[in-house]
Design a protein around this motif. Sequence first.
Motif, PDB file in Angstrom:
ATOM      1  N   LEU A  58      -4.123   4.744   8.919  1.00  0.00           N
ATOM      2  CA  LEU A  58      -5.483   4.237   8.802  1.00  0.00           C
ATOM      3  C   LEU A  58      -5.587   2.736   9.010  1.00  0.00           C
ATOM      4  CD1 LEU A  58      -8.021   5.948   6.967  1.00  0.00           C
ATOM      5  CD2 LEU A  58      -7.991   3.524   6.489  1.00  0.00           C
ATOM      6  N   TYR A  59      -6.593   2.341   9.798  1.00  0.00           N
ATOM      7  CA  TYR A  59      -6.891   0.942  10.063  1.00  0.00           C
ATOM      8  C   TYR A  59      -8.344   0.672   9.685  1.00  0.00           C
ATOM      9  CZ  TYR A  59      -2.657   1.193  12.843  1.00  0.00           C
ATOM     10  OH  TYR A  59      -1.366   1.370  13.251  1.00  0.00           O
ATOM     11  N   CYS A  60      -8.572  -0.373   8.891  1.00  0.00           N
ATOM     12  CA  CYS A  60      -9.923  -0.747   8.446  1.00  0.00           C
ATOM     13  C   CYS A  60     -10.329  -2.079   9.044  1.00  0.00           C
ATOM     14  CB  CYS A  60      -9.975  -0.915   6.928  1.00  0.00           C
ATOM     15  SG  CYS A  60      -9.819   0.588   6.011  1.00  0.00           S
ATOM     16  N   CYS A  61     -11.597  -2.179   9.339  1.00  0.00           N
ATOM     17  CA  CYS A  61     -12.171  -3.437   9.794  1.00  0.00           C
ATOM     18  C   CYS A  61     -13.475  -3.625   9.027  1.00  0.00           C
ATOM     19  CB  CYS A  61     -12.418  -3.385  11.290  1.00  0.00           C
ATOM     20  SG  CYS A  61     -13.033  -4.940  11.940  1.00  0.00           S
ATOM     21  N   TYR A  62     -13.654  -4.794   8.442  1.00  0.00           N
ATOM     22  CA  TYR A  62     -14.842  -5.066   7.643  1.00  0.00           C
ATOM     23  C   TYR A  62     -15.071  -6.561   7.615  1.00  0.00           C
ATOM     24  CZ  TYR A  62     -10.833  -5.236   4.546  1.00  0.00           C
ATOM     25  OH  TYR A  62      -9.593  -5.470   4.022  1.00  0.00           O
ATOM     26  N   PHE A  78      -3.418   1.539  -0.889  1.00  0.00           N
ATOM     27  CA  PHE A  78      -3.489   2.891  -0.350  1.00  0.00           C
ATOM     28  C   PHE A  78      -2.558   3.054   0.856  1.00  0.00           C
ATOM     29  CE2 PHE A  78      -8.300   3.003  -1.566  1.00  0.00           C
ATOM     30  CZ  PHE A  78      -7.976   3.124  -2.901  1.00  0.00           C
ATOM     31  N   GLY A  79      -2.021   1.936   1.365  1.00  0.00           N
ATOM     32  CA  GLY A  79      -1.183   1.983   2.567  1.00  0.00           C
ATOM     33  C   GLY A  79      -1.980   1.836   3.842  1.00  0.00           C
ATOM     34  N   TRP A  80      -3.211   1.372   3.745  1.00  0.00           N
ATOM     35  CA  TRP A  80      -4.077   1.187   4.908  1.00  0.00           C
ATOM     36  C   TRP A  80      -3.880  -0.209   5.458  1.00  0.00           C
ATOM     37  CZ3 TRP A  80      -9.424   3.272   2.822  1.00  0.00           C
ATOM     38  CH2 TRP A  80      -9.267   4.595   2.420  1.00  0.00           C
ATOM     39  N   TYR A  81      -4.133  -0.362   6.754  1.00  0.00           N
ATOM     40  CA  TYR A  81      -4.004  -1.643   7.427  1.00  0.00           C
ATOM     41  C   TYR A  81      -5.390  -2.249   7.646  1.00  0.00           C
ATOM     42  CZ  TYR A  81       0.624   0.173   8.366  1.00  0.00           C
ATOM     43  OH  TYR A  81       1.881   0.700   8.221  1.00  0.00           O
ATOM     44  N   SER A  82      -5.474  -3.557   7.524  1.00  0.00           N
ATOM     45  CA  SER A  82      -6.729  -4.262   7.800  1.00  0.00           C
ATOM     46  C   SER A  82      -6.613  -4.972   9.128  1.00  0.00           C
ATOM     47  CB  SER A  82      -7.017  -5.275   6.695  1.00  0.00           C
ATOM     48  OG  SER A  82      -7.225  -4.629   5.473  1.00  0.00           O
TER      49      SER A  82
END
Length: 83
Positions: A58-62, A78-82
């Motif tokens: 998972l990759y997040c952008c905000y 959570f182990g997610w990437y930004s």
Amino acid sequence: MKTKDTADSKLFIGIDVHKRSWRIHTATDLFDGCDLTIPPSAFALQKYVTKHFKGYKLYCCYESSCCVFRDHRLFESFGWYSL
């Protein structure tokens, strides 16, 4: 001979952060996803992702704002990437 899928499935999440709700857009590395509105909580997003996208990287952008400092740390836990 058995074949093994070695490619990781990727999920990209764009988050429009607001105080009362988050507007989310999801997309995988193969398909455009959907738009939805969720409560402004990293745990609400984690619950949605776990239910619909189990096993994805998972990759997040905000947007960077005072509202997401805590959530950014939770996303990392959570182990997610930004992005």
